[in-house]
Design a protein around this motif. Structure first.
Motif, PDB file in Angstrom:
ATOM      1  N   SER A 224       5.225  -0.267   5.329  1.00  0.00           N
ATOM      2  CA  SER A 224       6.177  -0.148   4.844  1.00  0.00           C
ATOM      3  C   SER A 224       7.286   0.407   5.557  1.00  0.00           C
ATOM      4  CB  SER A 224       6.294   0.781   3.785  1.00  0.00           C
ATOM      5  OG  SER A 224       5.801   2.187   4.223  1.00  0.00           O
ATOM      6  N   LEU A 550       4.672   8.017  -0.578  1.00  0.00           N
ATOM      7  CA  LEU A 550       4.332   6.658   0.048  1.00  0.00           C
ATOM      8  C   LEU A 550       2.785   6.628  -0.111  1.00  0.00           C
ATOM      9  CD1 LEU A 550       6.353   6.743   3.250  1.00  0.00           C
ATOM     10  CD2 LEU A 550       6.683   5.661   1.110  1.00  0.00           C
ATOM     11  N   SER A 552      -0.750   3.619   0.062  1.00  0.00           N
ATOM     12  CA  SER A 552      -0.893   2.535   0.478  1.00  0.00           C
ATOM     13  C   SER A 552      -2.264   1.938   0.354  1.00  0.00           C
ATOM     14  CB  SER A 552      -0.346   2.236   2.181  1.00  0.00           C
ATOM     15  OG  SER A 552       1.030   2.489   2.254  1.00  0.00           O
ATOM     16  N   ARG A 572      -1.287  -5.076   3.777  1.00  0.00           N
ATOM     17  CA  ARG A 572      -1.014  -3.800   3.361  1.00  0.00           C
ATOM     18  C   ARG A 572      -0.403  -3.937   2.186  1.00  0.00           C
ATOM     19  NH1 ARG A 572      -0.519   1.719   6.604  1.00  0.00           N
ATOM     20  NH2 ARG A 572       0.581   3.254   5.179  1.00  0.00           N
ATOM     21  N   ASP A 574       2.090  -1.310  -0.261  1.00  0.00           N
ATOM     22  CA  ASP A 574       3.027  -0.120  -0.159  1.00  0.00           C
ATOM     23  C   ASP A 574       3.497   0.217  -1.032  1.00  0.00           C
ATOM     24  OD1 ASP A 574       2.207   1.181   2.307  1.00  0.00           O
ATOM     25  OD2 ASP A 574       3.683  -0.197   3.660  1.00  0.00           O
TER      26      ASP A 574
END
Length: 985
Positions: A224, A550, A552, A572, A574
């Motif tokens: 991100s 955040l 992830s 990933r 996010d």
């Protein structure tokens, strides 16, 4: 008889020894990789000329060797090995490839790799290779060191920050800053109230290395926040070779070597007497004041650091403390910092559990000078004195009305008073740290579990007060003064967990490394401020509390076949609290392939190539940092106490709906990278070449909205695309490699081109783009535009017309559309602030105990709008009939151009857009090391260095390095000399 038996016994022992003393030794020399025999290996008896070489299969035989002799085995591209001869006549040797650089461990996201096994564009810079000298902030250490990384100082103030860009950045109005990860903790790169540079809280002496992740394969694991690259900072740790203490101290002096070319006192008098009226001339005083000299001083700095470290094979520990105090070259500016750091690790449970601990604390005290004093020093009448004993404004001379009140409009303020009568100070505390547990499973050692708990916590408070200042409208308010206080606290908590499985699959000559994990990071930012607290009738209170979360999920697979072909896949997912609904989550995959060509059989006999690797990568990274915490959530803003609505005798707070956009989503950058790493002639020459192509779509852009379509006439939206492409070259030459003489030269070059390819939902050829780049002198005007087909922030100006002597003709511009009049339609895009070519050159020479380093840097193609000339270089600046009671100074450009009027079109002339390409000698450092022959650990060194020594440029302003491209009110970057001492014991 007894003595005879003893004699005979000794003879029996001695005869084999005598025979062995002249024995023949044989064996095989192989390489560590593959165990193949090495032909042509040189073997010599140390201290003699007797020797031999291995045959085609690596076998050798050497005669007349004695017990205790030392055999030296040497072969190009491998580490030289010494073996002491014992009783055995067979000595087999395995030589290790001389690949210190290739085997160097580099930090990557959630793990490590080696240079030779890296599939992405990764550059690591060790502490010994970083810039030396009076380095106060961590970002200054990287200037000019890495291809594709530009570091532009934001001015010469002590502790000032830098604008760092990796491959030019990929966003328009969202952040273009790289992600910083300090000891595994992604830190908050935002400003701390009162701290202009967040990295100023990190002690440069505690930094062991920087690792720069540039392409999507390397950065996508951070998903991100990785679209602008990642800079991983690793701090120094303890060692396992016993106790060691190090003291580093220095003193420095800094001085401005250039000042703005304001008219001298005599030039000013001549201009006023030639062009002014009798009343203007009557305003001239009797003094001769160089106002810039009154502002500037000799900056003095000192820095002291003490570190203690030690340990053994089971644990190590390092602690340090540092103190920095630096006064700026503008009076009243000062930066003071105390830092404390501790780091260590230990191994438990039969070395299956490794625990790493890091903690850094910084206490910072900043006093900021009023940089507005610089422009006042240029425009202040040089025939006036600094002080006036009859002045009611602290004894400083000021422009006053007949009633004694200050002239509020059109009159510059006394620049010395602006400095001395303002106290803008801040105090901040910041701590960054983590504890990391890495457990290698007892039942399956190839499987590791890693838990990383980190934090980044800061608090600050400060005040911005003025006393008895003529910036007030009358004497009474000036005596009352103006006071503002503020406080802020920021908390960043991190929780990372991942599993890693790595094994060699010998049956298929392969290696496998799989990692999967989860990350949780929460940011809280709260604070308050109170303005005008000295006057209850106008006092304003402001409180804020914001949260960003955040989360992830991430994973990475690394596969190697035959130690030649390497594949890396990452993914990933996010989530950001900045967005809502389905837009909350973004997906960021990447893939990379590397081919170690030098490991191929057809390269094995090469005496030229010692390393050759091809890298290919593709990946997608994201961006969500647009400033506001809740841009997609409906909110209401409560009114202040001074804006309440009255119902009868009651005053009620009102609430206003704030603009928001529920369609906001991740900005995404797709990157393609092709790279080649190489080493030639026993690594005499090493380097890499990378070419990249990046396309950013769904740009997080701040754009105007049609009337009635939103709660505001402008806001954030995902509109636009941008393309960024370039080539990077890094070279390192080591032409001299001897015990007492070594020369190393590093060179890097970068070509970068950025173009906006879309800014609207439909391709409207008449759309002029997004205005940006406000400047001083034009009310509401801008000098730059984001426009399709051009680089971001390209200058949008009129084309100046010149006479036969190449002098600009005032008010005359090219009618580019040939309609017979000059209108906004005649403006055009002309150049941009970003250089398309950057270069860095560093040399390191060691001769016995002497060391000499030098660093150069160059930018080509960067242009700057000289706002100092445009705002202070025309006749009405000095003699303005609208302000008949005032005369003001200006810059020498008023004599060169002859411009009189300050109309809006003149401000927007391309006459003021100047080529700011430059070559800079950033740093020279020379040091001498005093060794202690009785203690190898103890030594001392003295060093002398200079910074910002020489600039070659055609730019007429103070400094051609202006990140925004608009040069005004810049704190000059001084030249600095430093004397340093280093003690190790």
């Amino acid at each position: 008889m007894k003595n005879f038996r003893i004699f005979l016994f000794n003879v029996i022992l001695l005869v084999p020894a005598l025979m062995f003393a002249q024995q023949t030794v044989s064996g095989t020399v192989t390489e560590s990789e593959g165990n193949g025999g090495l032909p042509g290996v040189g073997i010599i008896i140390k201290g003699s000329t007797m020797g031999t070489t291995t045959d085609f299969d690596g076998h050798y035989t050497i005669n007349n060797v004695k017990v205790g002799d030392v055999l030296i085995f040497s072969y190009m591209g491998f580490n030289t090995q010494e073996v002491t001869v014992g009783s055995s006549t067979t000595i087999n040797v395995v030589l290790q490839e001389d690949s210190q650089a290739l085997d160097e461990v580099v930090i990557i996201g959630y793990g490590t790799t080696t240079v030779k096994d890296a599939t992405g564009s990764v550059t690591s810079v060790k502490a010994e290779d970083l810039n030396k000298g009076a380095i106060v902030t961590a970002d200054q250490m990287l200037t000019g060191k890495v291809a594709g990384v530009t570091v532009v100082s934001q001015g010469g103030a002590p502790g000032a920050g830098s604008t760092i860009r990796i491959r030019g950045g990929s966003s328009l109005t969202a952040s273009n800053n790289p992600l910083f990860v300090i000891d595994g903790v992604p830190v908050d790169g935002g400003n701390i109230d009162g701290i202009s540079n967040p990295l100023s809280t990190i002690n440069p002496n505690d930094i062991a290395s920087y690792t720069i992740l540039k392409d999507a394969s390397a950065t996508a694991i951070y998903g991100s926040r990785a679209s602008n690259g990642v800079i991983i900072i690793t701090t120094k740790k303890g060692t396992s070779d016993g106790f060691k203490a190090t003291y580093t101290g220095n003193v420095s002096v800094s001085q401005n070597i250039r000042t703005v070319d304001a008219l001298s006192t005599q030039q000013f008098r001549d201009y006023i007497t030639t062009n002014g009226t009798a009343s203007d001339i009557a305003l001239l005083g009797d003094a001769s004041t160089d106002w810039q000299d009154e502002l500037f001083q000799l900056g003095v700095g000192t820095d002291h650091n003490l570190s203690l470290q030690g340990g053994n094979e089971h644990y190590n520990l390092r602690g340090s403390m540092g103190y920095t105090n630096q006064t700026g070259t503008i009076k009243t500016s000062r930066f003071e910092r105390a830092t404390y750091a501790i780091g260590g690790n230990t191994k438990l449970l039969d070395e299956h559990l490794k625990i790493d601990l890091n903690a850094n604390l910084a206490l910072v005290n900043n006093r900021f000078a009023d940089t507005g004093a610089i422009s006042s020093a240029i425009s202040m009448d040089p025939t006036k004195p600094v002080y006036d004993s009859s002045s009611p404004y602290g004894g400083y001379w000021q422009w006053l009305q007949t009633n004694g009140n200050p002239i509020a409009v059109g009159a510059p303020k006394n620049p010395v008073a602006l400095l001395k009568q303002r106290d803008n100070s801040a105090y901040a505390t910041r701590s960054i740290g983590n504890i990391q547990f890495d457990y290698k499973m007892h039942f399956l050692p190839e499987l590791r579990a890693n838990l990383n708990l980190g934090y980044d916590v800061s608090s600050s408070d400060g005040h911005d007060n003025t006393y008895n200042s003529a910036t007030a409208s009358n004497v009474e308010l000036a005596k009352l003064g103006n006071e503002r206080t503020y406080e802020q606290s920021k908390t960043n908590l991190l929780w990372d967990f991942y599993l890693n499985y790595a094994t060699d699959l010998e049956s298929i000559d392969s290696s496998l490394d799989v990692m999967a994990g989860y990350s949780y990071q929460n940011f809280e930012n709260k604070g308050s401020s109170v303005s005008d607290i000295q006057d209850p009738t106008i006092t304003q209170f402001f409180d804020f509390y914001n949260v960003l979360n955040l989360q992830s999920f991430f994973g990475r697979l690394k596969y190697g076949f035959a130690d030649k072909y390497l594949l890396t896949l990452t993914y990933r997912r996010d989530g950001s609290s900045r967005f809502v609904g389905d837009n909350k989550w973004g997906n960021f995959p990447s893939a990379a392939f590397a081919w170690k060509i030098y490991e191929e059989d057809f390269m094995s006999g090469s005496e030229t190539v010692t390393n050759l690797k091809l890298r290919l990568s593709w990946g997608i990274t994201g961006q969500q940092d647009i400033g506001p915490y809740y841009p997609a959530i409906a909110q209401y803003l409560g009114s202040t106490e001074t804006a309440q609505y009255q119902f009868g005798d009651s005053f009620i707070n009102t609430y206003r709906a704030e603009p928001f956009n529920t369609t906001l989503k991740w900005e995404e950058t797709t990157t393609y990278n092709l790279g080649i790493d190489f080493g030639l002639w026993d690594d005499l020459l090493t380097g890499s070449v990378d070419t990249y192509y990046r396309e950013t779509k769904d740009l997080l852009n701040f754009i105007p909205f049609p009337g009635g379509s939103s709660l505001s006439n402008a806001g954030n939206a995902n509109i636009g695309t941008m393309v960024n492409k370039g080539v990077e070259l890094s070279l390192n030459v080591n032409p001299i490699r001897k015990d007492d003489l070594n020369l190393d030269i590093a060179f890097n070059a970068t070509y970068n081109d950025t173009e906006i390819t879309k800014l609207t939902t439909n391709n409207d050829p008449n759309y002029e783009g997004v205005e940006t780049g406000g400047f001083s002198g034009g009310v509401g005007n801008t000098i730059q535009r984001h426009t399709v087909g051009y680089a971001p922030s390209s200058f949008f100006v009129y084309e100046q017309v010149y006479d036969e002597n190449n002098k600009p003709i005032e008010g005359v511009y090219v009618d580019r559309n040939n309609d017979g009049e000059i209108t906004i339609a005649d403006k055009y895009r002309y150049k941009n602030p970003a250089s398309y070519l950057t270069f860095g050159l560093a040399a390191n020479l060691d001769y016995k105990n002497w060391n000499f380093t030098m660093a150069w840097r160059a930018n080509v193609g960067n242009y700057v709008y000289n706002n100092i000339d445009s705002n202070l270089g025309y006749g009405l600046q000095l003699l303005n009939s609208a302000f008949p009671e005032v005369i003001s100074n200006g810059v020498e450009n008023v004599l060169e151009s002859g411009f009189v009027n300050g109309g809006a079109e003149r401000y927007l002339s391309d006459y003021y857009i100047q080529d700011a390409s430059f070559i800079k000698l950033d740093n020279i450092n020379i040091s001498y090391r005093f060794n202690n022959p009785n203690d190898k650990k103890a030594n001392a060194s003295l060093s002398l260095s200079g910074q910002n020594l020489w600039t070659i440029t055609d730019y007429t302003g103070l400094d051609p390095e202006v990140g925004s491209g608009i040069d005004y009110n810049i704190y000059p970057r001084p030249i600095t000399f430093m004397l340093g001492l280093n003690l190790t014991f």
